[in-house]
Design a protein around this motif. Structure first.
Motif, PDB file in Angstrom:
ATOM      1  N   PRO A   1      75.996  42.015 -27.429  1.00  0.00           N
ATOM      2  CA  PRO A   1      77.175  41.581 -28.177  1.00  0.00           C
ATOM      3  C   PRO A   1      76.890  41.450 -29.674  1.00  0.00           C
ATOM      4  CG  PRO A   1      76.683  40.060 -26.378  1.00  0.00           C
ATOM      5  CD  PRO A   1      75.618  41.078 -26.390  1.00  0.00           C
ATOM      6  N   MET A   2      75.657  41.080 -30.006  1.00  0.00           N
ATOM      7  CA  MET A   2      75.292  40.903 -31.417  1.00  0.00           C
ATOM      8  C   MET A   2      75.336  42.217 -32.198  1.00  0.00           C
ATOM      9  SD  MET A   2      74.805  37.678 -31.676  1.00  0.00           S
ATOM     10  CE  MET A   2      73.883  37.425 -33.171  1.00  0.00           C
ATOM     11  N   ALA A   3      75.133  43.338 -31.509  1.00  0.00           N
ATOM     12  CA  ALA A   3      75.125  44.647 -32.182  1.00  0.00           C
ATOM     13  C   ALA A   3      76.512  45.042 -32.656  1.00  0.00           C
ATOM     14  CB  ALA A   3      74.560  45.710 -31.244  1.00  0.00           C
ATOM     15  N   GLY A   4      77.546  44.486 -32.050  1.00  0.00           N
ATOM     16  CA  GLY A   4      78.899  44.859 -32.417  1.00  0.00           C
ATOM     17  C   GLY A   4      79.204  46.295 -32.025  1.00  0.00           C
ATOM     18  N   LEU A   5      80.188  46.882 -32.686  1.00  0.00           N
ATOM     19  CA  LEU A   5      80.632  48.225 -32.327  1.00  0.00           C
ATOM     20  C   LEU A   5      80.092  49.361 -33.199  1.00  0.00           C
ATOM     21  CD1 LEU A   5      84.305  47.337 -31.399  1.00  0.00           C
ATOM     22  CD2 LEU A   5      82.389  47.787 -29.862  1.00  0.00           C
ATOM     23  N   PRO A   6      79.553  49.110 -34.400  1.00  0.00           N
ATOM     24  CA  PRO A   6      79.090  50.234 -35.233  1.00  0.00           C
ATOM     25  C   PRO A   6      78.116  51.204 -34.558  1.00  0.00           C
ATOM     26  CG  PRO A   6      79.279  48.289 -36.589  1.00  0.00           C
ATOM     27  CD  PRO A   6      79.503  47.841 -35.154  1.00  0.00           C
ATOM     28  N   PRO A   7      77.091  50.739 -33.818  1.00  0.00           N
ATOM     29  CA  PRO A   7      76.202  51.729 -33.206  1.00  0.00           C
ATOM     30  C   PRO A   7      76.890  52.560 -32.125  1.00  0.00           C
ATOM     31  CG  PRO A   7      75.492  49.496 -32.635  1.00  0.00           C
ATOM     32  CD  PRO A   7      76.617  49.367 -33.614  1.00  0.00           C
ATOM     33  N   ILE A   8      77.873  51.991 -31.473  1.00  0.00           N
ATOM     34  CA  ILE A   8      78.621  52.734 -30.460  1.00  0.00           C
ATOM     35  C   ILE A   8      79.485  53.783 -31.140  1.00  0.00           C
ATOM     36  CG2 ILE A   8      80.399  52.541 -28.670  1.00  0.00           C
ATOM     37  CD1 ILE A   8      79.265  49.632 -28.226  1.00  0.00           C
ATOM     38  N   GLU A   9      80.169  53.364 -32.183  1.00  0.00           N
ATOM     39  CA  GLU A   9      81.026  54.306 -32.915  1.00  0.00           C
ATOM     40  C   GLU A   9      80.212  55.463 -33.478  1.00  0.00           C
ATOM     41  OE1 GLU A   9      84.704  54.232 -36.075  1.00  0.00           O
ATOM     42  OE2 GLU A   9      83.655  52.373 -35.611  1.00  0.00           O
ATOM     43  N   LYS A  10      78.990  55.188 -33.888  1.00  0.00           N
ATOM     44  CA  LYS A  10      78.113  56.237 -34.412  1.00  0.00           C
ATOM     45  C   LYS A  10      77.717  57.235 -33.313  1.00  0.00           C
ATOM     46  CE  LYS A  10      73.845  56.895 -37.004  1.00  0.00           C
ATOM     47  NZ  LYS A  10      72.682  56.268 -37.607  1.00  0.00           N
ATOM     48  N   ALA A  11      77.538  56.742 -32.080  1.00  0.00           N
ATOM     49  CA  ALA A  11      77.122  57.595 -30.965  1.00  0.00           C
ATOM     50  C   ALA A  11      78.276  58.414 -30.381  1.00  0.00           C
ATOM     51  CB  ALA A  11      76.502  56.739 -29.861  1.00  0.00           C
ATOM     52  N   LEU A  12      79.497  57.983 -30.569  1.00  0.00           N
ATOM     53  CA  LEU A  12      80.639  58.612 -29.908  1.00  0.00           C
ATOM     54  C   LEU A  12      80.870  60.079 -30.244  1.00  0.00           C
ATOM     55  CD1 LEU A  12      83.358  55.819 -29.730  1.00  0.00           C
ATOM     56  CD2 LEU A  12      82.097  56.883 -27.849  1.00  0.00           C
ATOM     57  N   PRO A  13      80.842  60.512 -31.509  1.00  0.00           N
ATOM     58  CA  PRO A  13      81.167  61.911 -31.776  1.00  0.00           C
ATOM     59  C   PRO A  13      80.335  62.909 -30.972  1.00  0.00           C
ATOM     60  CG  PRO A  13      81.190  60.674 -33.816  1.00  0.00           C
ATOM     61  CD  PRO A  13      80.643  59.751 -32.754  1.00  0.00           C
ATOM     62  N   ALA A  14      79.039  62.691 -30.890  1.00  0.00           N
ATOM     63  CA  ALA A  14      78.187  63.620 -30.131  1.00  0.00           C
ATOM     64  C   ALA A  14      78.526  63.574 -28.647  1.00  0.00           C
ATOM     65  CB  ALA A  14      76.711  63.290 -30.354  1.00  0.00           C
ATOM     66  N   LEU A  15      78.750  62.380 -28.116  1.00  0.00           N
ATOM     67  CA  LEU A  15      79.071  62.261 -26.689  1.00  0.00           C
ATOM     68  C   LEU A  15      80.427  62.880 -26.373  1.00  0.00           C
ATOM     69  CD1 LEU A  15      77.858  58.626 -25.971  1.00  0.00           C
ATOM     70  CD2 LEU A  15      76.817  60.754 -25.169  1.00  0.00           C
ATOM     71  N   LEU A  16      81.386  62.697 -27.244  1.00  0.00           N
ATOM     72  CA  LEU A  16      82.715  63.245 -27.004  1.00  0.00           C
ATOM     73  C   LEU A  16      82.731  64.765 -27.142  1.00  0.00           C
ATOM     74  CD1 LEU A  16      84.786  60.495 -28.822  1.00  0.00           C
ATOM     75  CD2 LEU A  16      84.664  60.898 -26.349  1.00  0.00           C
ATOM     76  N   ALA A  17      81.793  65.311 -27.911  1.00  0.00           N
ATOM     77  CA  ALA A  17      81.714  66.770 -28.093  1.00  0.00           C
ATOM     78  C   ALA A  17      81.056  67.460 -26.901  1.00  0.00           C
ATOM     79  CB  ALA A  17      80.942  67.091 -29.372  1.00  0.00           C
ATOM     80  N   GLU A  18      80.285  66.716 -26.109  1.00  0.00           N
ATOM     81  CA  GLU A  18      79.575  67.310 -24.968  1.00  0.00           C
ATOM     82  C   GLU A  18      80.528  67.653 -23.831  1.00  0.00           C
ATOM     83  OE1 GLU A  18      76.603  64.543 -23.705  1.00  0.00           O
ATOM     84  OE2 GLU A  18      75.357  64.876 -25.458  1.00  0.00           O
ATOM     85  N   GLN A  19      80.143  68.673 -23.086  1.00  0.00           N
ATOM     86  CA  GLN A  19      80.853  69.015 -21.860  1.00  0.00           C
ATOM     87  C   GLN A  19      80.136  68.369 -20.698  1.00  0.00           C
ATOM     88  OE1 GLN A  19      83.845  70.580 -21.740  1.00  0.00           O
ATOM     89  NE2 GLN A  19      83.684  70.370 -23.953  1.00  0.00           N
ATOM     90  N   PRO A  20      80.862  67.924 -19.682  1.00  0.00           N
ATOM     91  CA  PRO A  20      80.199  67.267 -18.544  1.00  0.00           C
ATOM     92  C   PRO A  20      79.324  68.225 -17.764  1.00  0.00           C
ATOM     93  CG  PRO A  20      82.554  67.506 -18.127  1.00  0.00           C
ATOM     94  CD  PRO A  20      82.308  67.969 -19.532  1.00  0.00           C
ATOM     95  N   THR A  21      78.233  67.675 -17.206  1.00  0.00           N
ATOM     96  CA  THR A  21      77.373  68.411 -16.280  1.00  0.00           C
ATOM     97  C   THR A  21      77.423  67.688 -14.953  1.00  0.00           C
ATOM     98  OG1 THR A  21      75.439  67.121 -16.937  1.00  0.00           O
ATOM     99  CG2 THR A  21      75.836  69.176 -18.138  1.00  0.00           C
ATOM    100  N   ALA A  22      76.727  68.177 -13.975  1.00  0.00           N
ATOM    101  CA  ALA A  22      76.726  67.533 -12.655  1.00  0.00           C
ATOM    102  C   ALA A  22      76.212  66.110 -12.778  1.00  0.00           C
ATOM    103  CB  ALA A  22      75.859  68.323 -11.680  1.00  0.00           C
ATOM    104  N   ALA A  23      76.972  65.167 -12.221  1.00  0.00           N
ATOM    105  CA  ALA A  23      76.558  63.756 -12.255  1.00  0.00           C
ATOM    106  C   ALA A  23      75.495  63.512 -11.204  1.00  0.00           C
ATOM    107  CB  ALA A  23      77.766  62.848 -12.002  1.00  0.00           C
ATOM    108  N   SER A  24      74.654  62.513 -11.489  1.00  0.00           N
ATOM    109  CA  SER A  24      73.603  62.182 -10.521  1.00  0.00           C
ATOM    110  C   SER A  24      74.151  61.332  -9.417  1.00  0.00           C
ATOM    111  CB  SER A  24      72.471  61.471 -11.231  1.00  0.00           C
ATOM    112  OG  SER A  24      72.943  60.339 -11.927  1.00  0.00           O
TER     113      SER A  24
END
Length: 166
Positions: free
Chosen positions: A143-166
């Motif tokens: 909770p202390m990290a807040g949302l900035p590190p998540i927002e920074k990670a989102l563009p790359a994750l949203l650009a990826e196409q899904p692969t087979a889930a484990s």
């Protein structure tokens, strides 16, 4: 076990799984209405609105495990979130996140991504788990990290196409 097959209950009492979110980036959060971090609801709703059309879904799981900082009834939680923060992202029934009775979803999340110094336990409300489009837990944020590190990670994750889930 796949994250998509774990049974969950919506805040209005419907039994379901996370299957409907397969192929989307999920931000799974243990939330509370009476916590010093309750203001995170506003940021979570903002993230959801800005990125939902690109494939993000925020999933809120109320937890009363930390100093009883959550309301008793799910309907009261839902009303609080809607009236005070305009929450439109999916909310679920209250869960336990630690201990022998921890919800299977949170057991799975903690097993996939340990916390600070390798601890599995969730330390407080508004711990956030970021799950990629293939169902893999790729981040855990205090909770202390807040949302900035998540927002920074989102563009790359949203650009990826899904692969087979484990």
């Amino acid at each position: 076990m796949s994250i998509y097959t774990i049974p969950v209950t919506t805040i209005d009492g419907r039994e379901t799984t996370l299957e409907k979110y397969r192929g989307r980036v999920m931000l799974i959060v243990n939330v509370a209405s009476r916590c010093m971090f309750t203001g995170h609801y506003a940021g979570l709703e903002d993230l959801y609105k800005r990125f939902k059309d690109q494939g993000l879904v925020v999933l809120g799981f109320p937890c009363r495990q930390f100093l009883w900082q959550e309301k008793k009834e799910d309907s009261a939680i839902n009303n609080f979130c809607t009236l005070n923060y305009g929450v439109s992202f999916p909310m679920f029934a209250k869960v336990l996140v630690n201990g022998g009775n921890a919800h299977p979803l949170f057991q799975h999340l903690k097993a996939e991504k340990a916390g600070f110094l390798g601890s599995g336990a969730i330390k407080w409300n508004f711990t956030k788990f970021l799950v990629d489009r293939s169902g893999h837990v790729v981040g855990r944020y205090s909770p202390m990290a807040g949302l900035p590190p998540i927002e920074k990670a989102l563009p790359a994750l949203l650009a990826e196409q899904p692969t087979a889930a484990s």
